[in-house]
Design a protein around this motif. Structure first.
Motif, mmCIF file in Angstrom:
data_model
loop_
_atom_site.group_PDB
_atom_site.id
_atom_site.type_symbol
_atom_site.label_atom_id
_atom_site.label_comp_id
_atom_site.label_asym_id
_atom_site.label_seq_id
_atom_site.Cartn_x
_atom_site.Cartn_y
_atom_site.Cartn_z
ATOM 1 N N ALA A 33 0.853 -1.195 0.000
ATOM 2 C CA ALA A 33 0.000 0.000 0.000
ATOM 3 C C ALA A 33 0.886 1.242 0.000
ATOM 4 C CB ALA A 33 -0.919 0.006 1.218
ATOM 5 N N THR A 34 0.669 2.106 -0.975
ATOM 6 C CA THR A 34 1.441 3.348 -1.051
ATOM 7 C C THR A 34 0.927 4.348 -0.028
ATOM 8 O OG1 THR A 34 1.790 3.001 -3.421
ATOM 9 C CG2 THR A 34 2.186 5.206 -2.571
ATOM 10 N N SER A 35 1.864 5.008 0.655
ATOM 11 C CA SER A 35 1.488 5.988 1.669
ATOM 12 C C SER A 35 1.007 7.287 1.031
ATOM 13 C CB SER A 35 2.686 6.278 2.578
ATOM 14 O OG SER A 35 2.408 7.361 3.440
ATOM 15 N N ALA A 36 0.008 7.896 1.647
ATOM 16 C CA ALA A 36 -0.484 9.202 1.194
ATOM 17 C C ALA A 36 -0.042 10.299 2.153
ATOM 18 C CB ALA A 36 -2.018 9.175 1.106
ATOM 19 N N TRP A 37 0.902 9.979 3.041
ATOM 20 C CA TRP A 37 1.293 10.891 4.123
ATOM 21 C C TRP A 37 1.789 12.244 3.602
ATOM 22 C CZ3 TRP A 37 6.661 11.415 6.354
ATOM 23 C CH2 TRP A 37 6.655 12.246 7.493
ATOM 24 N N GLU A 39 1.308 13.392 0.321
ATOM 25 C CA GLU A 39 0.653 13.792 -0.923
ATOM 26 C C GLU A 39 0.134 15.220 -0.891
ATOM 27 O OE1 GLU A 39 -2.340 11.044 -2.090
ATOM 28 O OE2 GLU A 39 -0.923 9.491 -2.755
ATOM 29 N N ILE A 75 5.854 3.338 1.545
ATOM 30 C CA ILE A 75 5.089 2.188 1.068
ATOM 31 C C ILE A 75 5.247 1.074 2.101
ATOM 32 C CG2 ILE A 75 6.966 1.108 -0.247
ATOM 33 C CD1 ILE A 75 4.852 0.525 -2.447
ATOM 34 N N ASP A 116 -4.511 1.726 9.160
ATOM 35 C CA ASP A 116 -4.643 2.367 7.859
ATOM 36 C C ASP A 116 -3.254 2.560 7.251
ATOM 37 O OD1 ASP A 116 -5.238 3.803 5.623
ATOM 38 O OD2 ASP A 116 -6.064 5.550 6.662
ATOM 39 N N THR A 118 -2.276 3.706 4.530
ATOM 40 C CA THR A 118 -2.068 4.918 3.731
ATOM 41 C C THR A 118 -1.524 6.062 4.577
ATOM 42 O OG1 THR A 118 -4.342 5.719 4.057
ATOM 43 C CG2 THR A 118 -3.929 4.276 2.155
ATOM 44 N N THR A 119 -1.587 5.935 5.894
ATOM 45 C CA THR A 119 -1.060 6.982 6.783
ATOM 46 C C THR A 119 0.400 6.723 7.174
ATOM 47 O OG1 THR A 119 -1.793 5.829 8.795
ATOM 48 C CG2 THR A 119 -3.351 7.349 7.754
ATOM 49 N N ASP A 316 10.064 3.986 4.564
ATOM 50 C CA ASP A 316 9.674 5.373 4.838
ATOM 51 C C ASP A 316 10.940 6.209 4.705
ATOM 52 O OD1 ASP A 316 8.565 7.767 5.848
ATOM 53 O OD2 ASP A 316 9.098 7.187 7.904
#
Length: 392
Positions: A33-37, A39, A75, A116, A118-119, A316
């Motif tokens: 899962a790609t992180s959206a932290w 974005e 990710i 989650d 994505t975080t 990260d």
């Protein structure tokens, strides 16, 4: 007896487990899962898959790459939660820098299950962080353990081995139930020691007694001024002096030119600033330290190695120069399983090293060579320069 041994061997084999493994072949996107932290800030980097510049089998050697420069990359992949209580823990992966990262990391984080993914980012709690980190001349291989909510760095840094652009390096950390740790990079041991000794996980056993005070007559100056040392009467400290031989020019007009003053010159008698001689202090008692007492906050822990929950692994990272390729990730309690993944690294490493050697040789051969006689001309010029310097 043979039957018993066979049963025992089967039991040992069955008890070993691979908790997670990844080679980034087909279906890898379903596991990560790609992180959206980052974005919303516009600084999130893109992940791509590639085998890189050098490979043996392009499809087989494909890995996950940081695809942009000056970006944050996040990710992660989830797996069934487990505890490493009572068993060895192997965390292993390979990293290849297609170009010098300049400033950034190539490490993994392994931690408890996330609600989650994505975080996932810098604030995300983790159990272990492991891998190379560099910024300018500061280089090291990180190995950080989380203990009671605090991320604790190793007292002495592990060596940085992520050199040689285009070649893969293998990272392995083994955490054992006796609280010992071993780190191998490229199949060579770089560290083996105890978590309780080499990380400040526990409070110190002893502390300085806060009620202990230094005696008023304690002398902790090892050197003193020599009371018999006196500045000589003829010692001159004036660096500059008035030129007594200077005369006011005949055409000097005090009304137009102002009052004439003789120029200052270097004082030939100047000896520098005088300092009193220093001698050993006979009253010196040494550096005073408060006496040690047992630390009331010290609590021993024979299971600092143990984590109740492992549920994710992730990258990260911040990188000034992207292009890092990660591959052949495995988390297991079985050395044989880790070794099988290490064989993958060894095979591709041999290809990469050979290709790099060929490329370096080609670059050296294609490098412009000095024209005939150019070196001789340079030598002649150097000799002439040296001769001129000697004459001057």
């Amino acid at each position: 007896m043979r039957r018993s041994l066979a049963c025992l061997g089967s039991l040992t084999l069955a008890s070993s487990k691979v908790y997670f493994s990844e080679t980034f072949n087909e279906g890898w996107k379903d596991r990560w899962a790609t992180s959206a932290w980052k974005e919303s800030e516009g600084t999130a980097g893109k992940w791509v898959t590639t085998a890189g510049k050098w490979f043996s089998d392009e499809k087989e050697d494909i890995g996950l790459q940081t695809g942009e420069d000056s970006r944050f990359f996040g990710i992660s992949a989830s797996f069934d939660s487990f505890s490493n209580e009572g068993k060895d823990l192997y965390i292993q992966y390979q990293a290849k820098y297609e170009k010098d990262v300049e400033c950034g990391g190539g490490y993994v984080k392994v931690g408890p299950k996330m609600s989650d993914p994505t975080t996932f980012g810098d604030p995300t709690p983790y159990n272990i962080m492991f891998g190379p980190d560099k910024c300018g001349s500061s280089k090291r291989t990180h190995l950080i353990f989380s203990y009671k909510g605090k991320n604790v760095l190793k007292k002495v840094d592990l060596p940085y081995k992520q050199d040689g652009e285009g070649t893969s390096h293998l990272y392995r950390v083994v955490v054992k139930p006796d609280n010992t740790v071993r780190v191998d990079i490229d199949d060579e041991k770089v560290y083996e020691g105890n978590m309780k000794e080499d990380w400040e996980l526990l409070a110190p056993k002893e502390i300085s007694d806060p009620s202990d005070k230094k005696p008023s007559d304690w002398v902790d100056d090892s050197m003193m001024d020599d009371p018999e040392s006196k500045k000589p009467a003829d010692w001159v400290e004036e660096k500059r002096m008035v030129d007594t031989t200077a005369k006011k020019p005949d055409d000097w007009d005090d009304e137009e030119d102002g009052e004439w003053e003789a120029p200052m010159i270097d004082n030939p008698e100047y000896k520098g600033e005088w300092h009193v001689k220093r001698i050993a202090n006979p009253a010196y008692k040494g550096l005073w330290e408060a006496k040690k007492i047992p630390n009331p906050e010290y609590v021993d822990d024979d299971a600092v190695y143990k984590f109740a929950d492992f549920g994710f692994i992730g990258f990260d990272l911040w990188q000034v120069k992207g292009g890092t390729i990660f591959d052949n990730v495995i988390i297991t309690d079985d050395k044989a399983e880790a070794d099988s993944f290490a064989k993958k690294w060894k095979a591709i490493s041999e290809v990469e090293k050979k290709s790099k050697a060929e490329e370096d040789a080609k670059k050296a051969a294609e490098a412009p060579k000095p024209e005939a006689g150019e070196d001789e001309d340079d030598d002649d010029e150097d000799e002439e320069d040296n001769k001129d310097s000697e004459e001057m």
